[in-house]
Design an enzyme around this catalytic site. Structure first.
Site, PDB file in Angstrom:
ATOM      1  N   LYS A  20      25.115  39.591  42.428  1.00  0.00           N
ATOM      2  CA  LYS A  20      26.561  39.464  42.593  1.00  0.00           C
ATOM      3  C   LYS A  20      27.310  39.894  41.330  1.00  0.00           C
ATOM      4  O   LYS A  20      28.293  40.639  41.401  1.00  0.00           O
ATOM      5  CB  LYS A  20      26.921  38.015  42.936  1.00  0.00           C
ATOM      6  CG  LYS A  20      28.367  37.830  43.364  1.00  0.00           C
ATOM      7  CD  LYS A  20      28.754  36.373  43.438  1.00  0.00           C
ATOM      8  CE  LYS A  20      27.908  35.606  44.428  1.00  0.00           C
ATOM      9  NZ  LYS A  20      28.391  34.217  44.573  1.00  0.00           N
ATOM     10  N   LYS A  32      21.217  30.389  37.581  1.00  0.00           N
ATOM     11  CA  LYS A  32      21.808  29.368  38.445  1.00  0.00           C
ATOM     12  C   LYS A  32      21.246  28.027  38.013  1.00  0.00           C
ATOM     13  O   LYS A  32      20.065  27.935  37.656  1.00  0.00           O
ATOM     14  CB  LYS A  32      21.448  29.626  39.915  1.00  0.00           C
ATOM     15  CG  LYS A  32      22.209  28.736  40.888  1.00  0.00           C
ATOM     16  CD  LYS A  32      23.653  29.176  41.008  1.00  0.00           C
ATOM     17  CE  LYS A  32      24.396  28.366  42.057  1.00  0.00           C
ATOM     18  NZ  LYS A  32      25.763  28.899  42.280  1.00  0.00           N
ATOM     19  N   THR A 116      37.565  32.975  44.656  1.00  0.00           N
ATOM     20  CA  THR A 116      36.491  33.289  45.599  1.00  0.00           C
ATOM     21  C   THR A 116      37.045  33.460  47.007  1.00  0.00           C
ATOM     22  O   THR A 116      36.723  34.415  47.711  1.00  0.00           O
ATOM     23  CB  THR A 116      35.415  32.190  45.581  1.00  0.00           C
ATOM     24  OG1 THR A 116      34.992  31.982  44.231  1.00  0.00           O
ATOM     25  CG2 THR A 116      34.208  32.592  46.410  1.00  0.00           C
ATOM     26  N   ASN A 147      37.012  24.608  48.096  1.00  0.00           N
ATOM     27  CA  ASN A 147      37.759  25.642  47.390  1.00  0.00           C
ATOM     28  C   ASN A 147      37.707  26.985  48.096  1.00  0.00           C
ATOM     29  O   ASN A 147      38.717  27.665  48.254  1.00  0.00           O
ATOM     30  CB  ASN A 147      37.209  25.809  45.967  1.00  0.00           C
ATOM     31  CG  ASN A 147      37.781  24.785  45.008  1.00  0.00           C
ATOM     32  OD1 ASN A 147      38.635  23.990  45.389  1.00  0.00           O
ATOM     33  ND2 ASN A 147      37.320  24.791  43.781  1.00  0.00           N
TER      34      ASN A 147
END
Length: 271
Positions: A20, A32, A116, A147
């Site tokens: 990404k 991550k 996002t 979100n």
């Protein structure tokens, strides 16, 4: 921060983050991190201690030139602020570039919280052009209203989409005449769920949401939500992946055979 997270999931997510960041040409790195916990059962003080201890444990492999964490499930600007503060204390100097998603007064970016979801809107808008689908009154269903899901729904509504269904872990709401994405957002912020939204006409399960006769579906919850069984029932024209890895590889093949346009997570939710 999630009670069901495990090492295999985090490894998979780290690969997604790497790709990404490369797709978006953002030099954040490709890691991550996760903690197996249920923040809904923790006090703010416990979450702060957890956040700071996480950074104390991970600081050797983090840094503004190494790897930059960002908020995800059950984390927010406050958690990022605690983490940034702890990292700077360890280093002995300010390095606020260590983390993204911070509050504005700590060097955060305006619009970060909705970035996002806004990206999901852009991705769906471009996919609609490819499919010859007008967003004016295009029907929309969203799984997850945190979100990402709430921002995507609100931005797509401004583009003309009609939000007809939303589901989260506590329940779902449905109205074929359209739900007010903005009002639902404020209701969800107050109650912690979309369930029992007073302006909806009825309730809906996640399974029923995916099977709806609608134009666009935005899965914005956890991974592996669209399985082969779910994919068989999907009638949408476009799926904009707001979540990371919401579609299993087996389900992806089925969606391709059905000529459903899937905008993959590595592009759709790169923010």
């Amino acid at each position: 921060f999630h009670q069901d997270v495990d090492a295999d999931e985090v490894k998979a997510l780290s690969i997604w983050m790497t790709i990404k960041c490369a797709v978006a040409r953002v030099p954040f790195g490709g890691g991550k991190g996760a903690v197996a916990c249920d923040p809904l059962k923790m006090s703010p003080q416990e979450i702060e201690r957890l956040s700071r201890q996480y950074i104390r444990s991970m600081s050797p492999v983090l840094g503004s030139k190494v790897d930059i964490p960002a908020p995800d499930v059950n984390t927010n600007a406050q958690v990022m602020a605690w983490m940034a503060d702890e990292y700077c204390k360890i280093r002995g100097y300010d390095d606020l570039g260590i983390i993204t998603g911070k509050p504005l007064d700590l060097g955060g970016s305006a619009g970060r919280e909705t970035a996002t979801g806004r990206g999901v809107m852009y991705a769906v808008r471009e996919a609609a052009k490819v499919k010859g689908l007008s967003l004016k009154n295009a029907t929309l269903a969203v799984q997850g209203y945190g979100n990402v899901g709430s921002a995507a729904a609100r931005f797509l509504a401004k583009e003309g989409c009609k939000l007809i269904a939303v589901a989260d872990i506590f329940g779902g709401v449905y109205d074929e005449n359209g739900l007010d994405a903005e009002e639902l957002y404020h209701y969800c912020r107050k109650t912690g769920t979309v369930k029992d939204f007073p302006e909806s006409k009825g309730s809906i399960t996640t399974e029923e949401l995916f099977a709806l006769d609608c134009d666009i579906i935005v899965p914005a919850a956890l991974e592996n939500q669209i399985t082969p069984e779910v994919a068989q029932n999907i009638k949408a024209t476009i799926i904009g992946e707001g979540a990371n890895g919401p579609t299993t590889p087996e389900a992806d093949k089925i969606l391709k055979e059905k000529d459903i346009f899937v905008v993959p997570d590595i592009l759709a939710n790169s923010g």
